[in-house]
Write a protein that holds these residues in place. Structure first.
Motif, short mmCIF file in Angstrom:
data_model
loop_
_atom_site.label_atom_id
_atom_site.label_comp_id
_atom_site.label_asym_id
_atom_site.label_seq_id
_atom_site.Cartn_x
_atom_site.Cartn_y
_atom_site.Cartn_z
N ASP A 106 -18.56 -54.95 -41.25
CA ASP A 106 -18.57 -55.49 -39.89
C ASP A 106 -19.45 -54.61 -39.01
O ASP A 106 -19.22 -53.41 -38.90
N PRO A 107 -20.49 -55.16 -38.35
CA PRO A 107 -21.39 -54.33 -37.54
C PRO A 107 -20.72 -53.68 -36.38
O PRO A 107 -21.27 -52.78 -35.75
N ALA A 108 -19.53 -54.12 -36.02
CA ALA A 108 -18.87 -53.54 -34.86
C ALA A 108 -17.78 -52.55 -35.23
O ALA A 108 -17.09 -52.05 -34.37
N GLU A 109 -17.60 -52.25 -36.53
CA GLU A 109 -16.59 -51.27 -36.89
C GLU A 109 -16.98 -49.90 -36.34
O GLU A 109 -18.16 -49.58 -36.23
N VAL A 110 -16.01 -49.09 -36.02
CA VAL A 110 -16.28 -47.79 -35.43
C VAL A 110 -15.89 -46.69 -36.38
O VAL A 110 -14.99 -46.84 -37.20
N THR A 111 -16.60 -45.60 -36.28
CA THR A 111 -16.30 -44.41 -37.05
C THR A 111 -16.23 -43.23 -36.11
O THR A 111 -17.15 -43.02 -35.32
N PRO A 112 -15.16 -42.43 -36.14
CA PRO A 112 -15.07 -41.28 -35.24
C PRO A 112 -16.23 -40.33 -35.44
O PRO A 112 -16.66 -40.06 -36.56
N SER A 113 -16.75 -39.85 -34.32
CA SER A 113 -17.83 -38.87 -34.35
C SER A 113 -17.50 -37.78 -33.35
O SER A 113 -17.85 -37.88 -32.18
N CYS A 120 -10.83 -61.64 -8.37
CA CYS A 120 -10.10 -61.76 -9.64
C CYS A 120 -8.59 -61.75 -9.44
O CYS A 120 -8.09 -61.54 -8.33
N SER A 121 -7.90 -62.01 -10.53
CA SER A 121 -6.45 -62.22 -10.50
C SER A 121 -5.92 -62.04 -11.91
O SER A 121 -6.70 -61.87 -12.86
N PRO A 122 -4.60 -62.08 -12.09
CA PRO A 122 -4.07 -62.04 -13.46
C PRO A 122 -4.66 -63.12 -14.36
O PRO A 122 -4.92 -62.89 -15.54
N ARG A 123 -4.91 -64.31 -13.82
CA ARG A 123 -5.43 -65.40 -14.65
C ARG A 123 -6.83 -65.12 -15.17
O ARG A 123 -7.16 -65.44 -16.32
N THR A 124 -7.68 -64.51 -14.36
CA THR A 124 -9.06 -64.28 -14.79
C THR A 124 -9.14 -63.32 -15.97
O THR A 124 -10.13 -63.33 -16.71
N HIS A 125 -8.10 -62.51 -16.17
CA HIS A 125 -8.16 -61.48 -17.21
C HIS A 125 -7.27 -61.79 -18.41
O HIS A 125 -7.00 -60.91 -19.24
N ARG A 126 -6.85 -63.04 -18.53
CA ARG A 126 -6.04 -63.42 -19.69
C ARG A 126 -6.74 -63.22 -21.03
O ARG A 126 -6.05 -62.96 -22.03
N PRO A 127 -8.07 -63.34 -21.14
CA PRO A 127 -8.68 -63.03 -22.44
C PRO A 127 -8.39 -61.60 -22.92
O PRO A 127 -8.27 -61.37 -24.13
N ILE A 128 -8.24 -60.67 -22.00
CA ILE A 128 -7.91 -59.30 -22.37
C ILE A 128 -6.40 -59.14 -22.54
O ILE A 128 -5.92 -58.60 -23.54
N THR A 129 -5.63 -59.62 -21.56
CA THR A 129 -4.19 -59.37 -21.60
C THR A 129 -3.52 -60.11 -22.76
O THR A 129 -2.59 -59.60 -23.38
N SER A 130 -4.00 -61.32 -23.08
CA SER A 130 -3.41 -62.04 -24.20
C SER A 130 -3.75 -61.37 -25.52
O SER A 130 -2.92 -61.31 -26.43
N ARG A 131 -4.96 -60.84 -25.61
CA ARG A 131 -5.34 -60.14 -26.85
C ARG A 131 -4.52 -58.86 -27.02
O ARG A 131 -4.08 -58.53 -28.14
N LEU A 132 -4.29 -58.14 -25.93
CA LEU A 132 -3.44 -56.95 -26.01
C LEU A 132 -2.03 -57.31 -26.46
O LEU A 132 -1.43 -56.61 -27.29
N MET A 157 -10.98 -54.09 -28.89
CA MET A 157 -9.59 -54.44 -28.62
C MET A 157 -8.68 -53.95 -29.73
O MET A 157 -7.55 -53.54 -29.48
N ARG A 158 -9.16 -53.98 -30.97
CA ARG A 158 -8.35 -53.44 -32.07
C ARG A 158 -8.15 -51.94 -31.90
O ARG A 158 -7.07 -51.40 -32.18
N GLU A 159 -9.18 -51.25 -31.41
CA GLU A 159 -9.04 -49.82 -31.14
C GLU A 159 -8.03 -49.57 -30.03
O GLU A 159 -7.23 -48.63 -30.10
N ALA A 160 -8.07 -50.41 -29.00
CA ALA A 160 -7.11 -50.25 -27.91
C ALA A 160 -5.68 -50.48 -28.41
O ALA A 160 -4.75 -49.75 -28.03
N ALA A 161 -5.49 -51.48 -29.25
CA ALA A 161 -4.16 -51.75 -29.79
C ALA A 161 -3.69 -50.59 -30.66
O ALA A 161 -2.51 -50.21 -30.62
N ARG A 162 -4.59 -50.01 -31.43
CA ARG A 162 -4.24 -48.85 -32.23
C ARG A 162 -3.76 -47.70 -31.36
O ARG A 162 -2.75 -47.05 -31.64
N PHE A 163 -4.44 -47.47 -30.26
CA PHE A 163 -4.05 -46.40 -29.34
C PHE A 163 -2.69 -46.69 -28.71
O PHE A 163 -1.84 -45.80 -28.61
N VAL A 164 -2.47 -47.94 -28.29
CA VAL A 164 -1.19 -48.31 -27.66
C VAL A 164 -0.04 -48.10 -28.65
O VAL A 164 1.01 -47.55 -28.30
#
Length: 341
Positions: free
Chosen positions: A2-9, A120-132, A323-330
């Motif tokens: 996956d071109p977007a996978e991350v590796t710690p540096s 903006c409002s809670p509704r505008t950011h549902r793509p982020i909040t729902s993914r979290l 977002m997967r990285e953020a979920a890992r941190f949470v």
């Protein structure tokens, strides 16, 4: 791969920095950046500072948010609850974004949306909040805080503190709460963490900041303006909006100044910032300030990405990986390192 996978540096000093493994942004990312540069950027730069112009901007952004549908794997319910420990009569308002399956009731993400403190409002950011919510299994509380210029700072901070107190009064342990936010909401989340420490409230488990607007004076971003290729915002437009946010009292409120806060007792922090955005120097400065204070801070610079690219997580591979990285941190902050394995 996956071109977007991350590796710690690891950096030689300071917080750990990670970013995309690939040599540059994906084809989708480059295409979307070009579209946004031609479409959204001129609109952002021309938002008038008067009440009528702000109302028009809010209506336009809310209408555009309907085009970015959130996943059906969550349910969204409104919130209106009494405030705790404050003399204000207005209730805590906002919305809950809750996973339909596999939810964990022992913790909560308190998410503070961006929008320059004016739109903006809670509704505008549902793509982020729902993914979290889906990725972490935690319910996400998104308060509807007061906006400038009608309600300049510290009104948004007062509302954020009220939401945090409401969660504690509801029985959610501080050790299960993660503060999160993007852009101005990132500034608000960090300011909330500092206010929690200052007032002696129990500290949250962690903080997640997406493209935080760290310095409302915009001194660092103005210096970086010529070298940044952010297709969405510019330092000059950010500084114009900041004058609406601070109101007649100006920038003198110490609660605005995140870089001079005492971060000694800060919980673990994750900062994600796009490599192309004009606010990158501010995110790096905050990471350095946290590191000097001895706090645990993970800084992720995502190569070639724009401001708050995470909101496009259903489209961009880099945003999905972020977002997967953020979920890992949470999960690590609320459940311990063993939950990340």
């Amino acid at each position: 791969m996956d071109p977007a996978e991350v590796t710690p540096s690891p950096r030689t000093t300071g917080p750990r920095t990670t970013g995309p493994r690939a040599a540059g942004p994906s084809v989708r990312s480059r295409a979307l950046s070009g579209m946004i540069r031609l479409g959204a950027r001129p609109f952002v730069h021309r938002v008038p500072g008067g009440a009528g112009g702000i109302r028009t901007a809010r209506s336009t952004v809310d209408a555009a948010s309907l085009l970015m549908r959130h996943t059906s794997r969550v349910r969204v319910t409104p919130l209106s609850g009494p405030r705790t420990g404050t003399g204000r009569g207005e209730p805590v308002r906002g919305e809950w974004v809750v996973p339909r399956e596999g939810g964990n009731a022992d913790g909560t993400i308190l998410y503070l949306h961006g929008g320059g403190y004016v739109v903006c409002s809670p509704r505008t950011h549902r793509p982020i909040t729902s993914r979290l919510a889906v990725d972490t299994g935690l319910p996400v509380l998104v308060p509807r805080y007061r906006l400038a210029p009608e309600h300049p700072f510290p009104a948004p901070l007062e509302d954020a503190v009220a939401a945090y107190r409401w969660l504690l009064a509801r029985g959610v342990p501080a050790s299960g709460i993660v503060l999160a936010g993007d852009s101005s909401g990132g500034h608000l989340a960090a300011a909330l963490a500092a206010e929690i420490c200052r007032t002696g409230l129990p500290p949250p488990a962690g903080i997640v900041l997406f493209s935080p607007w760290v310095d409302l004076t915009c001194e660092l971003s103005i210096r970086a303006q010529n070298g940044a290729r952010d297709p969405y915002i510019s330092a000059r437009s950010a500084r114009r909006i900041a004058r609406l946010v601070v109101g007649p009292d100006g920038f003198g409120d110490p609660r605005l100044a995140l870089l001079t806060c005492a971060w000694d007792d800060a919980p673990p922090v994750l900062i994600q910032v796009g490599g192309a955005e004009v606010l990158r120097p501010e995110a790096e400065a905050l990471a350095d300030a946290l590191d000097r204070a001895g706090a645990s801070c993970e800084l992720q610079v995502w190569q070639g990405q724009m401001h708050v690219f995470q909101i496009l997580n259903r489209v961009l591979p880099e945003a999905g990986a972020a977002m997967r990285e953020a979920a890992r941190f949470v999960r690590s902050a609320t459940e311990g390192p063993e939950a990340v394995a």
